[in-house]
Design a protein around this motif. Sequence first.
Motif, PDB file in Angstrom:
ATOM      1  N   ALA A 171     -16.909  -8.901   4.021  1.00 37.17           N
ATOM      2  CA  ALA A 171     -17.958  -9.660   4.354  1.00 37.17           C
ATOM      3  C   ALA A 171     -17.583 -10.467   5.333  1.00 37.17           C
ATOM      4  CB  ALA A 171     -18.556 -10.298   3.005  1.00 37.17           C
ATOM      5  N   THR A 172     -16.223 -10.870   5.520  1.00 38.16           N
ATOM      6  CA  THR A 172     -15.802 -11.841   6.481  1.00 38.16           C
ATOM      7  C   THR A 172     -15.672 -11.461   7.980  1.00 38.16           C
ATOM      8  OG1 THR A 172     -13.362 -11.580   5.897  1.00 38.16           O
ATOM      9  CG2 THR A 172     -14.434 -13.239   4.458  1.00 38.16           C
ATOM     10  N   HIS A 173     -15.506 -10.075   8.216  1.00 38.70           N
ATOM     11  CA  HIS A 173     -15.530  -9.750   9.341  1.00 38.70           C
ATOM     12  C   HIS A 173     -15.686  -8.169   9.593  1.00 38.70           C
ATOM     13  CE1 HIS A 173     -13.591  -9.095  13.493  1.00 38.70           C
ATOM     14  NE2 HIS A 173     -13.380 -10.275  13.296  1.00 38.70           N
ATOM     15  N   SER A 174     -16.538  -7.797  10.564  1.00 33.09           N
ATOM     16  CA  SER A 174     -16.903  -6.625  10.525  1.00 33.09           C
ATOM     17  C   SER A 174     -15.869  -5.488  10.684  1.00 33.09           C
ATOM     18  CB  SER A 174     -17.957  -6.394  11.631  1.00 33.09           C
ATOM     19  OG  SER A 174     -19.171  -7.169  11.572  1.00 33.09           O
ATOM     20  N   ALA A 175     -14.950  -5.893  11.441  1.00 35.01           N
ATOM     21  CA  ALA A 175     -13.572  -4.854  11.960  1.00 35.01           C
ATOM     22  C   ALA A 175     -12.903  -4.682  10.485  1.00 35.01           C
ATOM     23  CB  ALA A 175     -12.952  -5.558  12.874  1.00 35.01           C
ATOM     24  N   VAL A 237     -19.906  -8.063  22.424  1.00 36.87           N
ATOM     25  CA  VAL A 237     -18.484  -8.141  22.433  1.00 36.87           C
ATOM     26  C   VAL A 237     -17.944  -6.896  23.031  1.00 36.87           C
ATOM     27  CG1 VAL A 237     -16.394  -8.050  20.966  1.00 36.87           C
ATOM     28  CG2 VAL A 237     -18.362  -9.663  20.386  1.00 36.87           C
ATOM     29  N   ALA A 238     -18.885  -5.557  22.650  1.00 37.54           N
ATOM     30  CA  ALA A 238     -18.414  -4.468  23.493  1.00 37.54           C
ATOM     31  C   ALA A 238     -18.619  -4.376  24.828  1.00 37.54           C
ATOM     32  CB  ALA A 238     -19.262  -3.417  22.748  1.00 37.54           C
ATOM     33  N   PHE A 239     -19.969  -5.045  25.268  1.00 37.45           N
ATOM     34  CA  PHE A 239     -20.221  -5.337  26.504  1.00 37.45           C
ATOM     35  C   PHE A 239     -18.990  -6.060  27.542  1.00 37.45           C
ATOM     36  CE2 PHE A 239     -21.892  -7.682  30.033  1.00 37.45           C
ATOM     37  CZ  PHE A 239     -22.707  -6.890  30.809  1.00 37.45           C
ATOM     38  N   GLY A 240     -18.348  -7.051  26.619  1.00 40.17           N
ATOM     39  CA  GLY A 240     -17.323  -7.682  27.460  1.00 40.17           C
ATOM     40  C   GLY A 240     -16.251  -6.948  27.820  1.00 40.17           C
ATOM     41  N   ARG A 241     -15.635  -5.990  26.474  1.00 41.92           N
ATOM     42  CA  ARG A 241     -14.757  -5.000  26.857  1.00 41.92           C
ATOM     43  C   ARG A 241     -14.961  -4.049  27.839  1.00 41.92           C
ATOM     44  NH1 ARG A 241     -14.154   0.450  26.927  1.00 41.92           N
ATOM     45  NH2 ARG A 241     -15.607   0.572  24.939  1.00 41.92           N
ATOM     46  N   GLY A 414      -6.459   2.676  12.637  1.00 39.57           N
ATOM     47  CA  GLY A 414      -7.841   2.266  12.345  1.00 39.57           C
ATOM     48  C   GLY A 414      -8.277   0.815  13.070  1.00 39.57           C
ATOM     49  N   ASN A 415      -7.104  -0.252  12.865  1.00 36.17           N
ATOM     50  CA  ASN A 415      -7.640  -1.632  13.378  1.00 36.17           C
ATOM     51  C   ASN A 415      -7.440  -1.564  14.724  1.00 36.17           C
ATOM     52  OD1 ASN A 415      -7.675  -4.775  12.916  1.00 36.17           O
ATOM     53  ND2 ASN A 415      -5.647  -4.428  13.909  1.00 36.17           N
ATOM     54  N   ALA A 416      -6.249  -0.964  15.339  1.00 36.49           N
ATOM     55  CA  ALA A 416      -6.171  -0.775  16.712  1.00 36.49           C
ATOM     56  C   ALA A 416      -7.261  -0.420  17.413  1.00 36.49           C
ATOM     57  CB  ALA A 416      -4.824  -0.142  17.075  1.00 36.49           C
ATOM     58  N   PHE A 417      -7.888   0.719  16.885  1.00 33.13           N
ATOM     59  CA  PHE A 417      -8.848   1.506  17.699  1.00 33.13           C
ATOM     60  C   PHE A 417     -10.272   0.726  17.581  1.00 33.13           C
ATOM     61  CE2 PHE A 417     -12.716   4.169  17.301  1.00 33.13           C
ATOM     62  CZ  PHE A 417     -12.797   4.714  18.613  1.00 33.13           C
ATOM     63  N   ILE A 418     -10.508   0.217  16.656  1.00 32.84           N
ATOM     64  CA  ILE A 418     -11.669  -0.787  16.191  1.00 32.84           C
ATOM     65  C   ILE A 418     -11.870  -1.892  17.060  1.00 32.84           C
ATOM     66  CG2 ILE A 418     -13.230  -1.986  14.489  1.00 32.84           C
ATOM     67  CD1 ILE A 418     -12.247   0.248  12.679  1.00 32.84           C
ATOM     68  N   CYS A 419     -10.657  -2.524  17.114  1.00 35.64           N
ATOM     69  CA  CYS A 419     -10.589  -4.019  17.561  1.00 35.64           C
ATOM     70  C   CYS A 419     -10.487  -3.804  19.225  1.00 35.64           C
ATOM     71  CB  CYS A 419      -9.553  -4.854  17.047  1.00 35.64           C
ATOM     72  SG  CYS A 419      -9.593  -5.459  15.561  1.00 35.64           S
ATOM     73  N   VAL A 421     -11.638  -1.110  21.250  1.00 37.55           N
ATOM     74  CA  VAL A 421     -12.702  -0.337  21.576  1.00 37.55           C
ATOM     75  C   VAL A 421     -13.723  -1.547  21.785  1.00 37.55           C
ATOM     76  CG1 VAL A 421     -14.268   1.215  21.485  1.00 37.55           C
ATOM     77  CG2 VAL A 421     -11.955   1.856  21.245  1.00 37.55           C
ATOM     78  N   ILE A 422     -14.109  -2.419  20.733  1.00 39.68           N
ATOM     79  CA  ILE A 422     -15.120  -3.282  20.846  1.00 39.68           C
ATOM     80  C   ILE A 422     -14.742  -4.694  21.272  1.00 39.68           C
ATOM     81  CG2 ILE A 422     -16.485  -4.435  18.777  1.00 39.68           C
ATOM     82  CD1 ILE A 422     -16.914  -1.673  18.862  1.00 39.68           C
ATOM     83  N   SER A 423     -13.474  -5.102  21.160  1.00 41.50           N
ATOM     84  CA  SER A 423     -13.462  -6.282  21.791  1.00 41.50           C
ATOM     85  C   SER A 423     -12.332  -6.605  22.871  1.00 41.50           C
ATOM     86  CB  SER A 423     -12.956  -7.330  20.613  1.00 41.50           C
ATOM     87  OG  SER A 423     -12.640  -8.491  21.004  1.00 41.50           O
ATOM     88  N   GLY A 424     -11.533  -5.508  22.793  1.00 44.00           N
ATOM     89  CA  GLY A 424     -10.441  -5.373  23.808  1.00 44.00           C
ATOM     90  C   GLY A 424      -9.002  -5.790  23.121  1.00 44.00           C
ATOM     91  N   PRO A 425      -7.924  -5.317  23.868  1.00 47.39           N
ATOM     92  CA  PRO A 425      -6.703  -5.716  23.019  1.00 47.39           C
ATOM     93  C   PRO A 425      -6.483  -7.033  23.132  1.00 47.39           C
ATOM     94  CG  PRO A 425      -6.443  -4.117  24.543  1.00 47.39           C
ATOM     95  CD  PRO A 425      -7.492  -4.729  24.901  1.00 47.39           C
ATOM     96  N   HIS A 426      -6.054  -7.778  21.827  1.00 52.70           N
ATOM     97  CA  HIS A 426      -5.468  -9.164  21.652  1.00 52.70           C
ATOM     98  C   HIS A 426      -4.407  -8.988  20.642  1.00 52.70           C
ATOM     99  CE1 HIS A 426      -9.477  -9.958  23.430  1.00 52.70           C
ATOM    100  NE2 HIS A 426      -9.016 -11.187  23.565  1.00 52.70           N
TER     101      HIS A 426
END
Length: 462
Positions: A171-175, A237-241, A414-419, A421-426
Motif C-alpha cells: 500500500a505504500t508504493h505502487s512499484a 510519471v510515465a510521460f516524464g520517462r 522486476g523492480n528494475a523494469f517497473i521503475c 519503464v515508468i519513472s526512468g533509472p534512478h
Amino acid sequence: MGESHTSTQVLRARTAADSRSAWIAAIAIPLMLLAPALWNGYPLLQWDTGGYLARWYEGYLVPSRSTTFGLYLHFGEDSSFWLNLGINALATLWILQLTLRVFGMSQPLRLLAMSLVLVLTTSLPWLASTLLTDIFAGLSVLALFILAAHGKRTSIPEKCLLFGLIAFAAATHSATLAVLLGLCCIGWIARPFLRGRISVAGLTQGSLTLVAGAAMLLATNYALSGKLAWTPGGYGVAFGRMLQDGIVAQYLRDHCPKQNFKLCPYRDQLPATADQFLWGNSMFNRLGRFQGLNDEMSFIVLHSIAEYPAWQAKAALTATVQQLVQAGTGEGTDGWLGHTYGIVERFLPAQVKPMRAAQQQRRHFDFTAINRIHVPVALASMLLAAILFGHGVLRRRFDDLTLLAGTVTSALLGNAFICAVISGPHDRYGARMAWLATTVVLIAAIRHFTADEASRDRSLPA
C-alpha cells in the motif's frame, strides 16, 4: 554419570551464551541500523518525504504519494518520527532473524555478523534511517518468500505479522505492489515444477496480502480525501520517462499540426530530463501540473505506445539495463530539500528546530566514499545471486537457497523494469533492493562454511 553431568553443564553454558548473544543482537542491530539517523540527530529526510507528511493535513490525493504511508508518518509525529524509525529497525531485525531461522541458521552471533556486514556494505541502514517507503520494498520481498515458501516453519502470530507487513508495504508504493504481484504470478506458474517447495496455501496467503494492500490504500485514500480512488500520477510519471527518451517530442512533432495539445507551443523547448519537467521550473507548472495536463499526458502515453512500439520496447530495455547497474546510496538525501522543508515548516512547526539542527540540514552530504563500497558490493551481489539461482536450476536442486536466490533475482529484475519503464533509472530504486542480493550471498556463505565445519567435525576420531 560424570559424562552426563558434564554434558548437562555444557548444554547449560551454551544456552546461557546463546541467551546473552540474543540480547546483544537485539540491542546492537537496531542501533546499527539507525546509526545514520542517530549521527544526524534527526530522522533523515528525502525529496519525497514532504509529500507523504502532507497527506494527513492537505486532505487530497497527489501523484505517487501514498496516503497509507502518510498516515504511518503522522502517527510518529509526536516522537519526532523516532517511533517510525524504531519500527523500521525492529521490522528489519525481525525479518532478517526469521529468514535465518527458516534456513536453520538462527544462532544470534550469525545474525549479528550478517547484520554488521549489511550495515557496512549496503544501503540498508540509510533506508531504515530515512522517512521514506523504500525500506519496506526489500523487507516485503523477504516476508513474501517466508510466508509463501516457509509458512509451515512460522507460527500463526508470525503469519499474521508477515501478512500485515506485506500488505502495508504494497500500500505504500505502487512499484512495490507491482514487484510483489509479479513474484506471486511467477510463484503460481513455477509451483508445479518445484516439487512441492511452495504450497498452494502459502501462495494463496501471499496473493491475498496484495488484495489487502490494495484495499488498505483505497480505504486510506477515501478516509483522507473522500474519494474511493487509486493514488494518481502513473501516467504523468510515465510521460516524464518518455519525454526523457525523446518520444514525447517526436509525438508532438508528428501530431501538433493536426491536434491542438497544450504542449504544442513548447514542443521544441521541452526539458532534457523527467525530473526537470515534473519537479523543476518548467512549462509543466504553467500548464497546471498534473491537474491541468493529466488527460493530455495519459493520451500521449497510450497513443505513443501504439505508434512507436519498437522505439518504446528499445527504450524500456535500455532503461531496465541502466537501472540494474544504478544502485548508489543516498539519492535524494544529499541536496536542498525545499519542498520537504516547506511542508515541515507549514504543518509541523514544532519539528522545525530539531530538523534545522540536524547534520543533514547544516552540511552537504557526500556519498562518494560510501558508494565506492556500496555500488561494487551491490553489483557483485546481484551477479552472484543470479549465478546461485542459475547453478541451482541447472543442477535441478530446488532447495531453499535456490528458491531464495530466484525470488530475489526476480524481484531485482522486476523492480528494475517497473521503475525504469515508468519513472526512468534512478540510484534510489536500485539501492532499495540491492541489499537483498547481498543477504542471499551472505546466507550462501554461512551455509557453505557451516557445512564445511560440520564435515570436519564428523571426520574427527571419537
